[in-house]
Design a protein around this motif. Structure first.
Motif, PDB file in Angstrom:
ATOM      1  N   LEU A  85      35.484 -29.046 -29.771  1.00 12.73           N
ATOM      2  CA  LEU A  85      35.768 -28.577 -31.098  1.00 12.73           C
ATOM      3  C   LEU A  85      36.709 -27.677 -31.718  1.00 12.73           C
ATOM      4  CD1 LEU A  85      34.392 -27.117 -33.789  1.00 12.73           C
ATOM      5  CD2 LEU A  85      33.656 -29.475 -33.818  1.00 12.73           C
ATOM      6  N   GLY A  86      37.486 -27.974 -32.426  1.00 13.40           N
ATOM      7  CA  GLY A  86      38.706 -26.998 -32.868  1.00 13.40           C
ATOM      8  C   GLY A  86      38.353 -26.494 -34.307  1.00 13.40           C
ATOM      9  N   TRP A  87      38.874 -25.372 -34.307  1.00 12.91           N
ATOM     10  CA  TRP A  87      39.007 -24.744 -35.732  1.00 12.91           C
ATOM     11  C   TRP A  87      40.509 -24.587 -36.054  1.00 12.91           C
ATOM     12  CZ3 TRP A  87      35.267 -23.099 -39.197  1.00 12.91           C
ATOM     13  CH2 TRP A  87      33.890 -23.232 -38.550  1.00 12.91           C
ATOM     14  N   PHE A  88      40.811 -24.858 -37.452  1.00 10.93           N
ATOM     15  CA  PHE A  88      42.013 -24.797 -37.631  1.00 10.93           C
ATOM     16  C   PHE A  88      42.198 -24.054 -39.275  1.00 10.93           C
ATOM     17  CE2 PHE A  88      43.904 -27.552 -34.669  1.00 10.93           C
ATOM     18  CZ  PHE A  88      42.797 -28.273 -34.239  1.00 10.93           C
TER      19      PHE A  88
ATOM     20  N   CYS B 277      37.105 -27.175 -39.387  1.00 16.63           N
ATOM     21  CA  CYS B 277      36.855 -27.771 -37.941  1.00 16.63           C
ATOM     22  C   CYS B 277      36.858 -29.175 -37.982  1.00 16.63           C
ATOM     23  CB  CYS B 277      35.310 -27.198 -37.843  1.00 16.63           C
ATOM     24  SG  CYS B 277      33.860 -27.909 -38.945  1.00 16.63           S
ATOM     25  N   ALA B 278      36.993 -29.520 -36.528  1.00 19.51           N
ATOM     26  CA  ALA B 278      37.185 -30.786 -36.213  1.00 19.51           C
ATOM     27  C   ALA B 278      37.085 -31.194 -35.042  1.00 19.51           C
ATOM     28  CB  ALA B 278      38.890 -31.272 -36.464  1.00 19.51           C
ATOM     29  N   VAL B 279      36.503 -32.444 -34.589  1.00 22.00           N
ATOM     30  CA  VAL B 279      36.283 -32.908 -33.357  1.00 22.00           C
ATOM     31  C   VAL B 279      37.449 -33.336 -32.489  1.00 22.00           C
ATOM     32  CG1 VAL B 279      34.731 -34.651 -32.124  1.00 22.00           C
ATOM     33  CG2 VAL B 279      33.959 -33.660 -34.028  1.00 22.00           C
ATOM     34  N   GLY B 280      37.404 -32.752 -31.302  1.00 20.75           N
ATOM     35  CA  GLY B 280      38.596 -33.182 -30.400  1.00 20.75           C
ATOM     36  C   GLY B 280      38.075 -34.087 -29.408  1.00 20.75           C
ATOM     37  N   PRO B 281      38.664 -34.227 -28.192  1.00 19.22           N
ATOM     38  CA  PRO B 281      38.450 -35.420 -27.208  1.00 19.22           C
ATOM     39  C   PRO B 281      37.042 -35.040 -26.541  1.00 19.22           C
ATOM     40  CG  PRO B 281      40.686 -34.287 -26.860  1.00 19.22           C
ATOM     41  CD  PRO B 281      40.062 -33.599 -27.880  1.00 19.22           C
ATOM     42  N   ALA B 282      36.651 -35.914 -25.750  1.00 25.61           N
ATOM     43  CA  ALA B 282      35.249 -35.612 -25.156  1.00 25.61           C
ATOM     44  C   ALA B 282      35.280 -34.687 -24.203  1.00 25.61           C
ATOM     45  CB  ALA B 282      34.924 -37.044 -24.420  1.00 25.61           C
TER      46      ALA B 282
ATOM     47  N   SER C 243      35.197 -25.977 -25.723  1.00 23.65           N
ATOM     48  CA  SER C 243      34.858 -27.224 -24.844  1.00 23.65           C
ATOM     49  C   SER C 243      33.305 -27.701 -25.226  1.00 23.65           C
ATOM     50  CB  SER C 243      35.104 -27.374 -23.492  1.00 23.65           C
ATOM     51  OG  SER C 243      34.161 -26.197 -23.138  1.00 23.65           O
ATOM     52  N   SER C 244      32.781 -28.814 -24.846  1.00 23.33           N
ATOM     53  CA  SER C 244      31.456 -29.233 -25.046  1.00 23.33           C
ATOM     54  C   SER C 244      30.380 -28.358 -24.614  1.00 23.33           C
ATOM     55  CB  SER C 244      31.461 -30.705 -24.638  1.00 23.33           C
ATOM     56  OG  SER C 244      31.413 -30.648 -23.223  1.00 23.33           O
ATOM     57  N   THR C 245      30.766 -27.873 -23.386  1.00 25.81           N
ATOM     58  CA  THR C 245      29.699 -27.039 -22.844  1.00 25.81           C
ATOM     59  C   THR C 245      29.826 -25.614 -23.003  1.00 25.81           C
ATOM     60  OG1 THR C 245      30.815 -26.980 -20.715  1.00 25.81           O
ATOM     61  CG2 THR C 245      29.266 -28.773 -21.090  1.00 25.81           C
ATOM     62  N   SER C 246      30.799 -25.232 -23.667  1.00 29.12           N
ATOM     63  CA  SER C 246      31.403 -23.705 -24.231  1.00 29.12           C
ATOM     64  C   SER C 246      31.956 -22.896 -22.883  1.00 29.12           C
ATOM     65  CB  SER C 246      30.010 -22.776 -24.932  1.00 29.12           C
ATOM     66  OG  SER C 246      29.582 -23.600 -25.741  1.00 29.12           O
ATOM     67  N   GLY C 247      32.228 -23.949 -22.060  1.00 32.45           N
ATOM     68  CA  GLY C 247      32.932 -23.199 -20.793  1.00 32.45           C
ATOM     69  C   GLY C 247      34.270 -22.760 -20.880  1.00 32.45           C
ATOM     70  N   THR C 248      35.138 -23.326 -21.947  1.00 38.56           N
ATOM     71  CA  THR C 248      36.394 -22.964 -21.995  1.00 38.56           C
ATOM     72  C   THR C 248      36.766 -22.828 -23.459  1.00 38.56           C
ATOM     73  OG1 THR C 248      37.023 -24.397 -20.180  1.00 38.56           O
ATOM     74  CG2 THR C 248      38.709 -23.877 -21.707  1.00 38.56           C
ATOM     75  N   LYS C 249      37.309 -21.873 -23.914  1.00 41.92           N
ATOM     76  CA  LYS C 249      37.636 -21.518 -25.081  1.00 41.92           C
ATOM     77  C   LYS C 249      39.191 -21.031 -25.015  1.00 41.92           C
ATOM     78  CE  LYS C 249      33.042 -19.363 -25.795  1.00 41.92           C
ATOM     79  NZ  LYS C 249      32.493 -18.286 -26.359  1.00 41.92           N
ATOM     80  N   ASP C 250      39.871 -21.402 -26.465  1.00 36.73           N
ATOM     81  CA  ASP C 250      41.277 -21.240 -26.510  1.00 36.73           C
ATOM     82  C   ASP C 250      41.343 -20.693 -27.973  1.00 36.73           C
ATOM     83  OD1 ASP C 250      44.168 -23.198 -26.448  1.00 36.73           O
ATOM     84  OD2 ASP C 250      43.896 -21.034 -25.811  1.00 36.73           O
ATOM     85  N   TYR C 251      42.449 -19.883 -27.808  1.00 40.83           N
ATOM     86  CA  TYR C 251      42.678 -19.101 -29.266  1.00 40.83           C
ATOM     87  C   TYR C 251      44.190 -19.171 -29.510  1.00 40.83           C
ATOM     88  CZ  TYR C 251      37.892 -17.268 -28.828  1.00 40.83           C
ATOM     89  OH  TYR C 251      36.422 -17.248 -28.773  1.00 40.83           O
TER      90      TYR C 251
END
Length: 126
Positions: free
Chosen positions: A34-37, A96-101, A52-60
């Protein structure tokens, strides 16, 4: 297919905080990045954060790192963007927008995301 709706925007003074929400419909939400723009008038849409889907990875984006925090609650089909110490340059419509699986691609590129919400407006006064 998934539909997204953002909320929580508003007007704040510089230094203030807002928490945006992105509520999804559709069972695929929990399996996808899931992305925020955001997009300010006259400017291109830019990436703010991803999770990421499981919240394991976040990017800013560098411009918001340390001030914004992204999270998600898959049981509630919702993602949140906590925005602290807002500045006038943060004023924009936020999407917000949906990204890859599962995992999010690096770079917060709009081309990697689909199923955009209608956006919520954030105004920051100095």
């Amino acid at each position: 297919q998934v539909q997204l709706v953002e909320s929580g925007g508003g007007s704040v003074q510089a230094g203030g905080s807002l928490r945006l929400s992105c509520v999804a419909s559709g069972s695929t939400f929990r399996s996808y990045c899931l992305g925020w723009f955001r997009q300010a008038p006259g400017k291109e849409r830019e990436g703010v954060a991803s999770i990421s889907s499981t919240s394991g990875t976040k990017d800013y984006a560098a411009s918001v790192r340390g001030r914004f925090s992204v999270s998600r609650d898959n049981a509630k089909m919702t993602s949140y963007l906590q925005m602290n110490n807002l500045q006038p340059e943060d004023a924009a419509t936020y999407y917000c927008a949906v990204g890859p699986a599962f995992r999010c691609p690096a770079g917060l590129d709009t081309r990697d995301f689909g199923y955009w919400g209608p956006g919520t407006q954030v105004t920051v006064s100095s």
